[in-house]
Design a protein around this motif. Structure first.
Motif, PDB file in Angstrom:
ATOM      1  N   ALA A  70       0.934  -1.219   0.029  1.00  0.00           N
ATOM      2  CA  ALA A  70       0.072   0.080   0.019  1.00  0.00           C
ATOM      3  C   ALA A  70       0.914   1.341   0.173  1.00  0.00           C
ATOM      4  O   ALA A  70       0.392   2.388   0.179  1.00  0.00           O
ATOM      5  N   MET A  71       2.275   1.206  -0.296  1.00  0.00           N
ATOM      6  CA  MET A  71       3.104   2.474  -0.422  1.00  0.00           C
ATOM      7  C   MET A  71       2.812   2.887  -1.546  1.00  0.00           C
ATOM      8  O   MET A  71       2.839   2.451  -2.653  1.00  0.00           O
ATOM      9  N   ARG A  72       3.301   4.326  -1.460  1.00  0.00           N
ATOM     10  CA  ARG A  72       3.496   4.935  -2.982  1.00  0.00           C
ATOM     11  C   ARG A  72       4.849   4.685  -3.704  1.00  0.00           C
ATOM     12  O   ARG A  72       5.634   4.123  -3.036  1.00  0.00           O
ATOM     13  N   THR A  73       4.950   5.289  -4.789  1.00  0.00           N
ATOM     14  CA  THR A  73       6.160   5.026  -5.754  1.00  0.00           C
ATOM     15  C   THR A  73       7.336   5.753  -4.599  1.00  0.00           C
ATOM     16  O   THR A  73       7.159   6.776  -4.212  1.00  0.00           O
ATOM     17  N   GLY A  74       8.535   4.857  -4.640  1.00  0.00           N
ATOM     18  CA  GLY A  74       9.484   5.525  -3.567  1.00  0.00           C
ATOM     19  C   GLY A  74       9.412   5.301  -2.210  1.00  0.00           C
ATOM     20  O   GLY A  74      10.153   5.790  -1.287  1.00  0.00           O
ATOM     21  N   GLY A  75       8.316   4.603  -1.847  1.00  0.00           N
ATOM     22  CA  GLY A  75       8.250   4.436  -0.201  1.00  0.00           C
ATOM     23  C   GLY A  75       8.924   3.575   0.307  1.00  0.00           C
ATOM     24  O   GLY A  75       9.961   2.669  -0.301  1.00  0.00           O
ATOM     25  N   THR A  76       9.207   3.668   1.605  1.00  0.00           N
ATOM     26  CA  THR A  76      10.077   2.907   2.352  1.00  0.00           C
ATOM     27  C   THR A  76       9.381   1.935   3.549  1.00  0.00           C
ATOM     28  O   THR A  76       8.553   2.639   4.272  1.00  0.00           O
ATOM     29  N   ILE A  77       9.724   0.932   3.878  1.00  0.00           N
ATOM     30  CA  ILE A  77       9.210   0.096   4.824  1.00  0.00           C
ATOM     31  C   ILE A  77      10.232  -0.280   5.821  1.00  0.00           C
ATOM     32  O   ILE A  77      11.364  -0.868   5.274  1.00  0.00           O
ATOM     33  N   VAL A  78      10.171  -0.124   6.975  1.00  0.00           N
ATOM     34  CA  VAL A  78      11.335  -0.186   8.323  1.00  0.00           C
ATOM     35  C   VAL A  78      10.505  -1.316   8.999  1.00  0.00           C
ATOM     36  O   VAL A  78       9.535  -1.119   9.697  1.00  0.00           O
ATOM     37  N   HIS A  79      11.227  -2.600   9.055  1.00  0.00           N
ATOM     38  CA  HIS A  79      10.734  -3.671   9.830  1.00  0.00           C
ATOM     39  C   HIS A  79      11.604  -3.792  11.111  1.00  0.00           C
ATOM     40  O   HIS A  79      12.749  -3.895  11.126  1.00  0.00           O
ATOM     41  N   MET A  80      10.829  -3.922  11.939  1.00  0.00           N
ATOM     42  CA  MET A  80      11.389  -4.238  13.396  1.00  0.00           C
ATOM     43  C   MET A  80      10.451  -5.171  14.492  1.00  0.00           C
ATOM     44  O   MET A  80      10.439  -5.022  15.415  1.00  0.00           O
ATOM     45  N   GLY A  81       9.800  -5.916  13.498  1.00  0.00           N
ATOM     46  CA  GLY A  81       8.787  -6.903  14.230  1.00  0.00           C
ATOM     47  C   GLY A  81       9.545  -8.442  14.379  1.00  0.00           C
ATOM     48  O   GLY A  81       8.860  -9.050  15.114  1.00  0.00           O
ATOM     49  N   ALA A  82      10.598  -8.674  13.788  1.00  0.00           N
ATOM     50  CA  ALA A  82      10.989 -10.202  13.780  1.00  0.00           C
ATOM     51  C   ALA A  82      10.129 -11.083  13.194  1.00  0.00           C
ATOM     52  O   ALA A  82      10.087 -12.108  13.825  1.00  0.00           O
ATOM     53  N   SER A  83       9.339 -10.884  12.289  1.00  0.00           N
ATOM     54  CA  SER A  83       8.493 -11.721  11.589  1.00  0.00           C
ATOM     55  C   SER A  83       9.149 -12.858  11.015  1.00  0.00           C
ATOM     56  O   SER A  83      10.145 -12.577  10.284  1.00  0.00           O
TER      57      SER A  83
END
Length: 362
Positions: free
Chosen positions: A272-285
């Motif tokens: 669901a991010m726009r172009t150029g978006g960043t996801i930062v993961h810190m959940g240890a999934s």
């Protein structure tokens, strides 16, 4: 003193009496007033990530310095402090560039080690803060401002983790930010800190509409919520979360801070991010991502993982608290005596009641 201990060949916590630590030449001894609780330590204990057992658990602590080693300067008895738990070599390229969580020797007091290399500091200081006293290298205590309670001081580490995640999101002013698992410790910390990092609008994702509503009420920013329990049945297989987020933010979110420990929140929020978006993961999934690399390429998305904060992040939190620009006392929802530490961890693991941040007061 009373301490919460982990033993070899046991996945249970043991509340027991042990000697008060003896102070070495480079040490300070802190009388613990508050220690943070992190249920993830039980998962790590079961996986064998604690290299030195038995050990006293707890990587978050604040209290008063009651003794100092004969080679210590700059730290006086009676000083109110919080303990910075990251043990690192202090000299590698990561330690010298504000990325010490990437140091090969990185481990945390009262917590786990993250690589198989020799860790002399962890061997010496593996005992943590779920006790009446904790022995700390003198360079790993930060003075606690007078207007900051010991309970909040004990949770500076989690607040600093949120700071690190927000920095890595590389947000522009007015950005729309999606936060997953928003009703937990990291989610609520992010809600409080978001205005200081350019966020203009929050979209909070969690399981429960009721618990999300409680978090929304503490947000200083415009906020909308998405409860997975309210999505159509089978949303995990039909991209129901992605569609709902796209309805709320048709152009796509600028970034996602993902604290989800499992399930489909990660991939569907990312989509669901726009172009150029960043996801930062810190959940240890442990959930595999099913997004093709080509989709990430075409959308110019960045996936950034981070496992901890740095000392700089923690000191930025302390500065915000000292100035009064950041107020987080309402995030401390549960307090337990040290003798109830086992029940406290069980309550955090069960999630039968909403717990934002929990501390133990010895």
């Amino acid at each position: 003193m009373l301490a919460v201990r982990a033993h070899a060949d046991s996945t249970e916590l043991h509340v027991t009496k042990i000697p008060v630590p003896e102070v070495g030449p480079q040490d300070v001894l802190v009388r613990v007033a508050a220690a943070g609780l992190a249920p993830g330590m039980m998962t790590l204990l079961a996986r064998g990530a604690f290299r030195h057992l038995p050990t006293t658990l707890g990587h978050e602590a604040a209290g008063t310095v009651v003794a100092v080693g004969d080679q210590v300067t700059g730290v006086a008895e009676g000083t109110r402090v919080r303990v910075h738990p990251n043990l690192t070599c202090r000299s590698c390229e990561y330690c010298r560039t504000d990325r010490e969580m990437m140091c090969a020797q990185q481990a945390m007091m009262g917590h786990a080690a993250f690589s198989p290399v020799p860790m002399p500091l962890y061997a010496e200081y593996h005992d943590g803060g779920l006790a009446e006293y904790v022995r700390v290298p003198h360079w790993l205590v930060d003075p606690l401002p007078d207007n900051v309670s010991f309970d909040v001081g004990a949770k500076v580490h989690d607040l600093a983790n949120a700071v690190r995640a927000l920095k890595l999101a590389d947000l522009t002013p007015g950005a729309t930010l999606v936060v997953t698992a928003a009703t937990g410790t990291m989610g609520t910390a992010t809600v409080k800190l978001a205005p200081h990092f350019g966020v203009g609008r929050l979209v909070l994702v969690g399981r429960s509409a009721e618990r999300l509503a409680d978090v929304a009420r503490i947000s200083p920013l415009p906020v909308e919520t998405v409860a997975c329990e309210s999505l159509p049945d089978g949303w995990e297989k039909t991209a129901g979360l992605t569609r709902r987020l796209r309805e709320i933010v048709p152009g796509g979110a600028h970034a996602v801070l993902d604290f989800a420990p499992a399930g489909r929140m990660t991939a569907q929020s990312m989509a669901a991010m726009r172009t150029g978006g960043t996801i930062v993961h810190m959940g240890a999934s442990q959930e595999p991502l099913d997004l093709p690399a080509a989709v990430m390429m075409v959308n110019c998305w960045r996936f950034v993982g981070t496992r901890a904060c740095t000392r700089t992040d923690a000191r930025e939190v302390l500065a915000l608290l000292d100035s009064g620009a950041l107020r987080v006392d309402d995030l401390i929802t549960h307090r337990f005596p040290l003798t109830d530490a086992r029940a406290a961890v069980a309550a955090m693991q069960s999630r039968t009641e909403p717990i934002w941040m929990a501390v133990v007061n010895p």
